[in-house]
Scaffold this motif. Structure first.
Motif, PDB file in Angstrom:
ATOM      1  N   LEU A 175       0.913  -1.143  -0.196  1.00  0.00           N
ATOM      2  CA  LEU A 175       0.083   0.079  -0.008  1.00  0.00           C
ATOM      3  C   LEU A 175       0.787   1.367   0.023  1.00  0.00           C
ATOM      4  CD1 LEU A 175      -2.851  -1.114   2.489  1.00  0.00           C
ATOM      5  CD2 LEU A 175      -3.106  -0.592   0.057  1.00  0.00           C
ATOM      6  N   SER A 176       2.123   1.356   0.502  1.00  0.00           N
ATOM      7  CA  SER A 176       2.895   2.247   0.634  1.00  0.00           C
ATOM      8  C   SER A 176       4.368   1.883   0.068  1.00  0.00           C
ATOM      9  CB  SER A 176       2.822   2.714   2.062  1.00  0.00           C
ATOM     10  OG  SER A 176       1.730   3.395   2.593  1.00  0.00           O
ATOM     11  N   ASP A 202       2.496   5.466  -6.426  1.00  0.00           N
ATOM     12  CA  ASP A 202       2.280   5.019  -4.876  1.00  0.00           C
ATOM     13  C   ASP A 202       0.756   5.333  -4.331  1.00  0.00           C
ATOM     14  OD1 ASP A 202       2.083   5.063  -1.917  1.00  0.00           O
ATOM     15  OD2 ASP A 202       4.352   5.452  -1.787  1.00  0.00           O
ATOM     16  N   SER A 204      -0.511   5.215  -1.475  1.00  0.00           N
ATOM     17  CA  SER A 204      -1.152   6.211  -0.608  1.00  0.00           C
ATOM     18  C   SER A 204      -0.937   7.583  -1.027  1.00  0.00           C
ATOM     19  CB  SER A 204      -0.098   5.866   0.517  1.00  0.00           C
ATOM     20  OG  SER A 204      -0.194   4.695   1.179  1.00  0.00           O
ATOM     21  N   GLU A 205      -0.295   7.791  -2.195  1.00  0.00           N
ATOM     22  CA  GLU A 205      -0.422   9.262  -2.508  1.00  0.00           C
ATOM     23  C   GLU A 205      -1.696   9.117  -3.421  1.00  0.00           C
ATOM     24  OE1 GLU A 205       1.405  11.968  -1.928  1.00  0.00           O
ATOM     25  OE2 GLU A 205       2.489  10.785  -0.239  1.00  0.00           O
ATOM     26  N   GLU A 232      -0.623  -0.774   6.477  1.00  0.00           N
ATOM     27  CA  GLU A 232      -1.889  -0.261   5.850  1.00  0.00           C
ATOM     28  C   GLU A 232      -2.376   1.458   6.526  1.00  0.00           C
ATOM     29  OE1 GLU A 232      -3.572  -2.132   9.511  1.00  0.00           O
ATOM     30  OE2 GLU A 232      -1.788  -2.355   8.248  1.00  0.00           O
ATOM     31  N   VAL A 234      -0.636   4.240   6.446  1.00  0.00           N
ATOM     32  CA  VAL A 234      -0.702   5.624   5.806  1.00  0.00           C
ATOM     33  C   VAL A 234      -1.661   5.679   4.846  1.00  0.00           C
ATOM     34  CG1 VAL A 234       0.977   7.175   4.255  1.00  0.00           C
ATOM     35  CG2 VAL A 234       1.857   5.652   6.178  1.00  0.00           C
ATOM     36  N   PHE A 235      -1.855   4.701   4.244  1.00  0.00           N
ATOM     37  CA  PHE A 235      -3.023   4.650   2.809  1.00  0.00           C
ATOM     38  C   PHE A 235      -4.365   4.763   3.708  1.00  0.00           C
ATOM     39  CE2 PHE A 235      -6.244   2.242   0.583  1.00  0.00           C
ATOM     40  CZ  PHE A 235      -6.086   2.585  -0.743  1.00  0.00           C
ATOM     41  N   HIS A 238      -4.849   8.625   4.802  1.00  0.00           N
ATOM     42  CA  HIS A 238      -5.404   9.398   3.738  1.00  0.00           C
ATOM     43  C   HIS A 238      -6.467   9.157   3.104  1.00  0.00           C
ATOM     44  CE1 HIS A 238      -0.621  10.081   2.671  1.00  0.00           C
ATOM     45  NE2 HIS A 238      -1.129  10.832   4.024  1.00  0.00           N
TER      46      HIS A 238
END
Length: 277
Positions: A175-176, A202, A204-205, A232, A234-235, A238
């Motif tokens: 995921l990141s 990415d 997560s971005e 997971e 950071v994802f 966001h």
């Protein structure tokens, strides 16, 4: 056209075919598999893309997951690309997590990878054009799913083409990748040292972008690669900040294998069909 059908198998009343063709985008011979349901009622058929993980080919999903039963049940076509360009003239690495079998489904910009490693364009352009000619009564509706590196690929391709894909799902996805050892290694090799260039690959971005299709993610609690490669936090942070439709579930006792995928694949097909009908 160089397209050749090299295998054909009847399965659950539908048909699984394996094809080879020369890819102008990847500059090498490629294979992919396609399952067509029986479609006895001659209805419009949607298409699900499956992207496999590190070291896999298009055979892993077709031979281990049992997906054909579900594709026939839901009357949906399923296409399975290979995981990278291949061949004697295609750059490779001694490690299993870089090079052939480990494309990360991006378009490389760095030598020696840039000439062949353009899996994003291959899937979204060249293989898409082929698929449209091979699915009779295609409805025009598509979704995308994958596992591990392929889960990363499904999320990235799905979110970068949000108007095209109705839904995205992933088993044990990276995921990141900009913060995970697998991703850092691959992104440095394929994209270079400038981490700003990593952001467009990415998840997560990308989840912060203007439009994101509904997402389902399933992770096993006993996955040997979790959380080091598959974190997971950071994802999901966001996704929450942007109020995305993301369903993340952790399944107790399950690992990273196709035993895990086969167990919960029914849930994923049902999720996709909610948006493909």
């Amino acid at each position: 056209m160089s397209l050749k059908r090299i295998e054909q198998h009847r399965s659950f009343n539908g048909e699984l075919c394996k094809y080879s063709h020369y890819s102008e985008v990847l500059q090498c011979e490629m294979t992919f598999s396609l399952y067509l349901p029986s479609n006895e009622e001659i209805k419009k058929i949607p298409l699900i893309w499956w992207l496999s993980g590190l070291t896999c080919t298009d055979d892993n999903f077709s031979q281990k997951s049992g997906f054909q039963r579900l594709a026939e049940k839901h009357q949906v076509a399923v296409i399975i690309p290979d995981t990278s360009p291949r061949g004697e003239n295609v750059p490779d690495d001694e490690a299993w997590d870089l090079g052939q079998g480990a494309s990360f489904y991006l378009d490389a910009t760095q030598d020696p990878w840039a000439k062949h490693y353009k899996m994003y364009t291959y899937i979204t352009d060249e293989l898409t054009a082929l698929a449209s000619t091979l699915v009779p009564h295609f409805s025009g509706k598509e979704s995308i799913m994958g596992h591990s590196m392929g889960g990363h690929g499904a999320l990235v391709i799905g979110m970068k083409n949000a108007a095209r894909f109705q839904a995205i799902s992933a088993f044990s996805p990276i995921l990141s990748p900009s913060q995970a050892p697998w991703g850092i290694k691959a992104f440095t090799a394929y994209l270079g040292e400038d981490k700003a260039s990593w952001k467009e690959w990415d998840a997560s971005e990308l989840v912060k972008e203007a439009s994101v299709p509904p997402v389902l993610i399933t992770q096993g609690s006993q996955d040997a690669f979790y959380p080091k490669q598959l974190e997971e936090t950071v994802f999901l942070k966001h996704a929450r900040e942007k109020d995305r439709v993301v369903h993340y579930t952790k399944k107790e006792g399950y690992d990273h294998s196709y035993f895990f995928i086969a167990t919960f694949l029914d849930e994923h097909f049902a999720f996709h069909m909610n948006y493909l009908r």
